[in-house]
Design an enzyme around this catalytic site. Structure first.
Site, PDB file in Angstrom:
ATOM      1  N   ASP A   7      38.140  31.140  37.919  1.00  0.00           N
ATOM      2  CA  ASP A   7      37.455  31.299  39.203  1.00  0.00           C
ATOM      3  C   ASP A   7      36.360  30.260  39.426  1.00  0.00           C
ATOM      4  OD1 ASP A   7      38.939  33.429  40.114  1.00  0.00           O
ATOM      5  OD2 ASP A   7      37.654  34.928  39.169  1.00  0.00           O
TER       6      ASP A   7
ATOM      7  N   GLN B 279      44.025  45.100  35.714  1.00  0.00           N
ATOM      8  CA  GLN B 279      44.006  46.257  36.618  1.00  0.00           C
ATOM      9  C   GLN B 279      45.086  47.262  36.252  1.00  0.00           C
ATOM     10  OE1 GLN B 279      44.337  44.590  40.529  1.00  0.00           O
ATOM     11  NE2 GLN B 279      42.285  43.699  40.489  1.00  0.00           N
TER      12      GLN B 279
ATOM     13  N   LYS C 152      45.270  31.549  44.774  1.00  0.00           N
ATOM     14  CA  LYS C 152      44.084  32.401  44.863  1.00  0.00           C
ATOM     15  C   LYS C 152      43.842  32.738  46.348  1.00  0.00           C
ATOM     16  CE  LYS C 152      42.593  32.877  40.616  1.00  0.00           C
ATOM     17  NZ  LYS C 152      42.160  34.165  40.066  1.00  0.00           N
TER      18      LYS C 152
ATOM     19  N   ARG D 264      43.321  26.633  46.163  1.00  0.00           N
ATOM     20  CA  ARG D 264      42.012  26.044  45.844  1.00  0.00           C
ATOM     21  C   ARG D 264      42.102  24.574  45.431  1.00  0.00           C
ATOM     22  NH1 ARG D 264      39.139  31.383  43.174  1.00  0.00           N
ATOM     23  NH2 ARG D 264      38.487  32.219  45.184  1.00  0.00           N
TER      24      ARG D 264
ATOM     25  N   LYS E 108      31.532  42.281  39.780  1.00  0.00           N
ATOM     26  CA  LYS E 108      32.271  43.224  40.611  1.00  0.00           C
ATOM     27  C   LYS E 108      33.104  44.185  39.760  1.00  0.00           C
ATOM     28  CE  LYS E 108      35.478  41.737  43.619  1.00  0.00           C
ATOM     29  NZ  LYS E 108      36.000  41.118  44.836  1.00  0.00           N
TER      30      LYS E 108
END
Ligand code: NAP
Length: 748
Positions: free
Chosen positions: A622, A475, A649, A653, A326
């Site tokens: 992840d 980011q 997350k 999780r 992605k």
């Protein structure tokens, strides 16, 4: 039994829409008494025989006596006449509503009768549901289910009336939306009235030709699809076109100018621009389908998807290309758009987030072909070539797009606004806005607490800065570096610990020099990017499910092709190897600046439990849900520490995985920063490990896919609920898992 919502409902008009609502009222016991008035005796007779009403009247005045709900379900043109008749006979506090397809004309009719002081119970409405056939026999109890109903409350409308009508329509399983009257008429003019007008008009154009018989006889599917709605009731559409004249004529004018544009492109054989227009329209269609229709609908209606996995999988084998990464997909579009020349992308992830980025650049005038089977061609416009978008840019759920684009848009000559879906609207944007302001950008986070929408004033001269990142965020780093492309002088960033370096790698692949010295990354503004071919690596996070599936299945043999093995992402390979998996990394190469390889895993030996080395945790963050499934199948205990991040997350999780593992008979203990899992595996024994059961994925795609893989070693059926988010990151998951040998079914 619960009290009905209404004492007595009177329908004035009982055709398709009225009788469908009457059917809902009966089925859901919404009213103690149901009566109606129609023009013809026959309709009333039919309605009585169908058991829809207990009494029918020729005169609406008789029907509304003592009614606490009056529904006008007749052509909008008849509204004023009927209201004039019934006005003196309406009960105090009656709720008066209608179902007409235009709303301005209904409100005007009401004002003509009641004057400016409209009754508090008057709330116009419009169910966005229909059928080609009309009349009392055409009605259906589920006509409104999964459809929208628009209510247009007026300043005079009382909340009690609005709320009761919302309850009524929700009992019909409709999604209720409130908007103002003008907005309704404008929206419907474009989305319903104009398409109907065009369909009628096209059929008319063809019907007037001398060879019309031939034309209709040989009409292809396209004509049939397009003209289907021209079979609707002419009287009704005549009324609607006149009742919504102003908004409809505006839409027709818009259509005419758009038609002139495409006409000219064809006449001049401007192939490039024509392709751009068609591609943009196609993408917009898919985008709206994806983002605006299905997802919010599913969220609002608690519609969930479910996976069912049956025991008895015999094998897990094959060569697969899992979807593209992605992060790299987003960047390939952004950099291709501002490059000079053409960029050809393969392996593009056609998920919702990356499609939002693609749409954003189309909105800024970039011609993009595809995606088709993961292929995208971008005709770059150069560093100065982006154009002002017509409206706000919608980024869906993608934080990556919004933060990276914030940097790029701050340097443009035009103003822009970025918005996103409900979840993106809660994510912090000040962390990127602040350093951009230091560079001279005019950027505002207009949501509460520094959240989207993000509003940017263009035409600012940016200057390079040095920025010490307070948090490890690829980011934010990327957003600053991208603004730096247009800034004067050097822009540099120091990060507290290394983060994903996809931006740096891809900028270099586009011919832009980026320096990395330790934790300091820098570039000089004023250069240019040159279009190139980008092969998006397959996403190692998606590959991880198949790696684990193969590692826990006897005689499996799975190869995952062209998987990205960026060193910041390869923890899962290292951890599986340490657990003893038969895993090899083959054919290593570089594509689009990123290292890739084929990964082959065979189920030849039982995994062993390990204490996961903490230095591998950030590199596999992840992939832990999948690794927990591997740990459950391993011999001995697996201990994970230093992974508190997992608790924040898309879901917690650690807890969600622990709950699911326990449901399926695995002994495990969640801790603050990890988990301890007692593996049930025994060397050389490939029998079932999991008992099956129902798993709640909490709409977390990775949880859903991880537990799907447990289906390779289960003795009972596994049901996983809330799996619709899987399509975002891995649209082909169930298909590929099925081909490999998993017995997986999807139901909605
Ligand atoms: P329909 O099946 O033709 O039914 C219309 C009903 O209104 C009939 O019962 C008819 O009586 C009665 N009626 C017609 N003219 C009348 C008049 N001048 N005075 C009193 N009653 C009259 O139509 P429908 O599809 O239900 O449409 C009703 C309303 O829903 C319209 O305003 C339309 O815009 C709106 N709507 C329709 C659709 C759709 O797709 N059909 C979708 C959304 C909204 P008789 O039975 O005696 O003829």
């Amino acid at each position: 039994m619960a009290q009905p919502l209404f004492e007595k409902v009177a329908f004035i008009g009982l055709g398709l829409i009225g009788s469908s609502l009457a059917r809902v009222m009966l089925a859901e016991n919404l009213s103690r008494h149901i009566v109606a008035s129609t023009r013809s005796e026959k309709t009333l007779q039919d309605a009585l025989e169908l058991g829809l009403i207990e009494q029918g009247f020729n005169n609406p005045v008789d029907a509304v006596q003592g009614a606490d709900l009056v529904v006008l379900a007749l052509p909008v043109q008849a509204t004023e006449k009927v209201l004039r008749l019934i006005q003196p006979h309406l009960a105090d506090n009656v709720i008066l509503t209608d179902v007409g397809s235009t709303k301005g004309s209904v409100v005007a009719a009401a004002k003509a009768v009641f004057g400016e002081h409209l009754p508090a119970g008057f709330v116009p409405g419009h169910p966005i549901a229909g059928a080609e056939h009309t009349g009392v026999h055409a009605g259906k109890v589920d006509l409104f289910a999964n459809h929208k109903v628009i209510l247009t409350p007026l300043p005079s409308s009382a909340p009690w009336a609005v709320n009761k009508l919302i309850q009524m329509w929700e009992s019909a399983k409709a999604e209720v939306i409130c908007m103002d009257v003008e907005k309704h008429d404008e929206v419907l003019a474009y989305t319903s009235h104009l398409p109907h007008l065009m369909a009628f008009n096209l059929v008319e154009q063809l019907a007037n030709r001398e060879d019309n018989l031939d034309i209709f006889r040989y009409a292809a599917g396209g004509f049939r699809d397009f003209s289907r709605i021209a079979a609707s009731d002419p009287q009704m559409w005549h009324d609607i076109f006149l009742a919504n004249k102003t908004a409809l004529l505006k839409a027709v004018d818009g259509f005419e100018s758009q038609l002139a544009i495409i006409r000219q492109l064809i006449e001049q054989e401007d192939s490039h621009a024509l392709m751009g227009l068609l591609g943009h329209a196609q993408a917009a269609r898919q985008h709206f389908n994806h983002m605006l229709a299905k997802k919010p609908f599913m969220e609002n209606n608690n519609v969930t998807q479910q996976f069912t996995i049956l025991p008895g999988a015999k094998t897990f084998q094959g060569k697969f290309t899992v979807p593209g990464d992605k992060s790299v997909s987003h960047r390939s579009i952004m950099f291709g758009a501002i490059a000079e020349g053409t960029t050809h992308v393969t392996g593009f992830l056609e998920g919702e987030d990356a499609l939002a980025t693609l749409q954003a650049f189309r909105d800024m005038g970039v011609s993009i072909e595809g995606p088709k089977n993961g292929e995208v061609t971008i005709y770059g416009v150069g560093m100065q070539g982006l154009k002002a978008p017509a409206g706000p840019i919608y980024m869906g759920n993608s934080g990556t797009s919004m933060r990276l684009l914030a940097g790029m848009l701050s340097a443009q000559q035009f103003d822009s606004v970025m918005t996103g879906d409900a979840s993106l609207t809660k994510r912090p944007m000040e962390r990127i806005a602040k350093p951009l302001r230091e560079m001279g950008a005019q950027i505002q986070t207009t949501g509460e607490r520094g959240t989207p929408p993000v509003s940017i004033t263009g035409a600012q001269a940016l200057k390079g800065i040095h920025y010490d990142l307070p948090m490890a965020s690829a980011q934010v780093k990327s957003g600053i570096l991208l603004a730096g492309l247009w800034a004067e002088g050097e822009t540099s960033v120091t990060e507290p610990e290394p983060t994903r370096d996809h931006t740096e790698r891809m900028l270099r692949a586009f011919g832009y020099e980026v320096k990395t010295e330790g934790n300091r990354i820098s570039l000089q503004g004023g250069g240019k990017l040159v279009g190139t071919d980008i092969q998006v690596p397959s996403d190692i996070s998606s590959a991880a499910f198949f790696m684990v599936g193969a590692a826990i299945t006897e005689n499996s043999d799975v190869t995952l092709e062209a998987v990205g093995i960026n060193p910041t992402r390869t923890g899962v390979i290292e951890i599986l190897k340490q657990m003893g998996a038969d895993l090899s990394v083959e054919n290593e190469r570089i594509a689009g600046g990123e290292p890739i390889a084929d990964i082959r895993i065979r189920g030849s030996r039982t995994l062993k439990g390990i204490h996961v080395p903490e230095d591998q945790v950030p590199l596999a963050i992840d992939e832990f849900p999948a690794l927990f499934i591997a740990a459950a199948c391993a011999e001995g205990q697996t201990v994970l520490t230093g992974a508190a991040e997992l608790r924040v997350k898309e879901s917690d999780r650690i807890q969600v995985m622990a709950d699911g593992l326990k449901t399926m008979g695995i002994d495990c203990t969640p801790t603050d920063d990890g988990i301890i899992i007692q593996g049930k595996g025994k060397a050389g024994d490939w029998s079932a490990i999991f008992t099956g059961g129902e798993i709640e994925s909490h709409h977390d795609h990775r949880i859903a896919m991880s537990f799907s893989m447990a289906g390779l070693r289960t003795s009972g059926e596994i049901k996983i609920v809330g799996t619709e988010t899987v399509a975002t990151s891995f649209p082909t998951f169930t298909e590929l898992a099925g081909v490999a040998g998993l017995n997986i079914q999807v139901t909605e």
